[in-house]
Design a protein around this motif. Sequence first.
Motif, PDB file in Angstrom:
ATOM      1  N   LEU A   1       0.860  -1.178   0.000  1.00 38.38           N
ATOM      2  CA  LEU A   1       0.000   0.000   0.000  1.00 38.38           C
ATOM      3  C   LEU A   1       0.890   1.220   0.000  1.00 38.38           C
ATOM      4  O   LEU A   1       1.781   1.360   0.840  1.00 38.38           O
ATOM      5  N   ARG A   2       0.633   2.087  -0.982  1.00 38.62           N
ATOM      6  CA  ARG A   2       1.476   3.270  -1.162  1.00 38.62           C
ATOM      7  C   ARG A   2       0.632   4.521  -1.126  1.00 38.62           C
ATOM      8  O   ARG A   2      -0.468   4.541  -1.656  1.00 38.62           O
TER       9      ARG A   2
ATOM     10  N   TRP B   1       8.642   4.528  -1.219  1.00 39.44           N
ATOM     11  CA  TRP B   1       8.569   3.212  -0.599  1.00 39.44           C
ATOM     12  C   TRP B   1       7.146   2.987  -0.115  1.00 39.44           C
ATOM     13  O   TRP B   1       6.432   3.953   0.172  1.00 39.44           O
TER      14      TRP B   1
ATOM     15  N   LEU C   1       3.922   2.197   2.335  1.00 44.38           N
ATOM     16  CA  LEU C   1       3.596   2.494   3.729  1.00 44.38           C
ATOM     17  C   LEU C   1       3.563   1.198   4.531  1.00 44.38           C
ATOM     18  O   LEU C   1       3.895   1.173   5.711  1.00 44.38           O
TER      19      LEU C   1
END
Lengths: 693, 324
Positions: B229-230, B237, B239
């Motif tokens: 999940l970003r 990078w 999360l």
Amino acid sequence: MPDNNVAIENALPRVDVRQKVVGSAKYAADQYRPNMVFAKFVRFPYGRGKAVSANVEKARRVPGVLEVDVRIDDYQEMPGGRIGHIVAESEAAIEDAIEALDLKFEHERPLTDANLEKQYNGPKPTGNHEAIRAKFKDAAVVVEALYQTQVQTHSCLEPHGSMVDHRGDEVEAWASTQDVTGYHDGLKGRVGNVPGSKVVVHSDYVGGGFGSKFGLRAEGSLAAQIATKYKRPCRVVLDRDEEHLDAGNRPGSIQYMQLAADKNGRILGGKVHCVSVVGFQRGGGGVNNPVGGLYKWGDIEKSEDEITLNFSIPRAFRAPGWPQGVFAVEGMMDELAAALGMDPVEFRQKNETSPRRARQLQTGAELVGWSERKPDGAWPGRVKRGYGVAGALWPKWPTPCEAECRIARDGTVEVRSGVQDIGTGTFTVVTDVACKALGLDRSLVSGLVGKSFYPPGPGSGGSVVSRSLVPAVREACANALKQMVAIVAAEWKVAAADVEYADGVFHSKSTGRKVPWKSVCGVMKDSVLVAHGKWERGWAGESDGSSDCVQFAVVDVDTETGIVRVRKIVAVHSAGEYVNRKTAENQICGGVTQGISYALFENRIQDRQTGAMVNADFLNYKIAGPVDIPDIVPVLDQDDSDTGVRSLGEPATVPTSGAIGNAIANALGVRVRSLPITPEKILAALEPKGASA
Amino acid sequence: MKAFDYAIASNESGALAALERGYRPKASGIDLLDLLKERTAAPDSLVSIADIATLKGIREEDGGIAIGALATLEETGAHAGIRKHFHALAEAAAEAATPQIRARATVGGNICQRPRCWYFRSADFNCLKKGGPTCYAVEGENSFHAVFGNGPCHITHPSNIAPALVAFGAEIVTVAPEDGGRTIRAADFFMLPEDGGIMKENVLKKDELVTEIRLPAAVAGQKSGYVELREKQSFDWPLVSCVAAFNGTKWTIVLGHVAPTPWRAKGSESLLGKAAAITPEIAEKAAAASDRGAKPMSQNAWRLKLVRAAVRRALLLADGKEID
Ligand SMILES: Cc1cc2nc3c(=O)[nH]c(=O)nc-3n(C[C@H](O)[C@H](O)[C@H](O)COP(=O)(O)OP(=O)(O)OC[C@H]3O[C@@H](n4cnc5c(N)ncnc54)[C@H](O)[C@@H]3O)c2cc1C
Ligand code: SF4
């Protein structure tokens, strides 16, 4: 009379696209001269305090170091505060000298965040609406809310920098500036007794300014000072860290609003309190909450205040104050519409001040598929789609501009003006307007800007350049054509009025004779024919100077993670006459991209313990990347009343965050009133209702 | 950047000889150059290992797969055998960073990259990890720091592929001048601060070189899913990330970007027991147990919700189910 059709038909690429793509376009930061020295500021890294010791002797002994100057005990109130400088033969030597300085600091707990320091003492929502209801007897609904926006740094791709070459009796400078004329004015007083006429400034290509590159600035002053002292070229270019700390930022804001509307959807008025969150001193670009413009607000009581933090002073930033204000105001528009049970577009139509925007609301709604929009929070499933809208206007600031048209014997034409191309496409604008005015194509015509010895033009601020430049270029070209016609008339011994010119051919009405452009140039008496053009306030084309726009956003919000994907932005802009489709659409897409980045990502973060900025780079300071950018649909809106070139660069970035904020609220059924709208804030907003899956 | 000596090794023994003399290894240099520019690292000498042929490429052997230390993330993500049998690893490699970075980033460099903690990366803070007196994240800005682990350093491990290596029981093979080298289980390779991993994040000695990463032979019924999940969808990078891997008998759930090492979500694992098939209800329950033992800091508890989402989704994906 300006021709409405030209522009929109011209979709040629930028004239300098090749230079930019292959890297042959040289920016100030690309200038390396023989015998050059490097200079750099020594900086205080924390929020407030001072340097208490420095090993200046050791730094001076580093090979290649020419000069070290550090002020101990000079109290600073911002990270990046300038406490001295180093001059050396190489950048590496400067770095080693900074290391050798072994600076020791003393620092105190700083003010880093308006929320943290609890400095806001303005009104907050209380739910008490007695006073406003007493004032507006017809009030059917009252809404009240507190909006906040973050601090955004300018983050120009090309860092701020200057290269000043002092050759004793003349000075030449290469500057990353958005105001060639202003930079020249600043530089000429700072180079000893070299007269202004012997000071030349080049600003051929500039990688963005956004309001942070006016004047000589500290970098230019240092480069001038050192170049003058050593009579050697001196280069000062900021690094990315310095860019974030000391090269400009858009101040944050806290905005309290309480507004009332009647049952027909007419806004009656209310209260607005706006606070700008600035640096240790105020600067440019504080919040501009556009009550008063944009919609019919009724009777508004408005107050303003400021909160100071330990950071550098803000600077004007692309549409200074507007994105902050519009984010809040457009949020309130949706909150009012929701309270009335009205569709947001319909509610705006009722309170619209501009027939043009009323039309754009309709166009945009159709293009974005507004009819698919569901009531707030009603989209089924975990990933919820939302639609939002926001608008903006942009006033006019008439600014004098001059241009010069130079025709050479070989038939080539140079059109020059002392404005600058900060990535906006100004080279292209000058070239294409001159081509049209002279009936020639790009093979013969070069539009040139970015030199201090060209006729003066305005700085790139307030989106005034194209609108002031185009009429000046047209006039210069018209004056040049008059002289060309006179040459032909003399040659043919006919009256000037007998000679017509179109598309590169002169033609006598009485005799039917024809002669092409190049042949006439070949018989010119002088090697170069020069004609001037000037535009000032009051020019005939200035009938309606303001610009209007409306943007629609479509977002998907994952309610389980709070992650937002912007799917589409429809951006309908009216900016009068368009000179070149590509550069106009680029301005819109660039503005929207910056707006998305502002809405979702960008945020200066300072360590609360020391005041150092922890994300002063491009990895931790988040900026929207290619994958975050959705389908952007720029619409160049135009009607018969749209004459003359108007402003486009700044309004393009104003409504985006408001439209996205509204789209997210529509998707979720709850509103995040604080920028950037992060997953963390979305998850928190969903929490009380337990709406997340 | 401090000036340094630079050597280029053409084979492993050349590299080892340099390491013995105090040279630091450089693969593609993506992380290393950033550290040098920030002066977070200031070695006197570097040896490039980028030309060593024996460290390159991906081989299928003895039923397993050996990934050379110099294989890139792009090669790893595209390798047919890895995609088929170690799907979560392929996905983790293929979704990291940006296309340009994946084309250069080596797997050896990826598992050895230093943490992203902004205090660690800034020259203005002399924190525990740099031998200083305190962890600035504790009282400072810790939204992106660890939500698991006991400190005293609260970094998150930045490697995308590390959780998958732990989940699949991969081994990391090294060479070293003294004892010739060793084979280390991925789970033992990464080190928590409390186990001595304050100034470094893994068990490698200064003169030890990673030569390859070995994946065991795939077993019947093996399946896996990867979710990251970003906030930003590229050039950043994640999360939170999660690998859910089933080895025919049990599930291993490993979280990324939430602790100083890849982090086993034991709460979820024990809840799953031996259930091979994942229903939405089981996934939900396992996800709800994922924060067992969490120790969020002052600003980062919100990321535990992402952990839950990642675990739920990784399980469903591993079992070929839709994420609703
Ligand atoms: C914008 C950006 C986004 C990124 N996003 C992600 C992401 O989403 N996920 C992710 O996982 N990574 C991400 N990265 C990090 C990137 O993947 C790593 O920097 C890269 O994998 C490092 O590989 P390298 O070959 O360049 O290593 P180098 O920089 O050469 O080395 C890194 C470290 O490992 C050591 N080293 C290298 N090889 C060996 C070896 N064989 N034996 C022993 N020690 C060795 C070096 O000494 C050095 O300390 C991102 C990087 C950037 C710049
Ligand atoms: S989390 Fe670790 S690296 Fe970051 S400040 Fe604390 S000790 Fe330093």
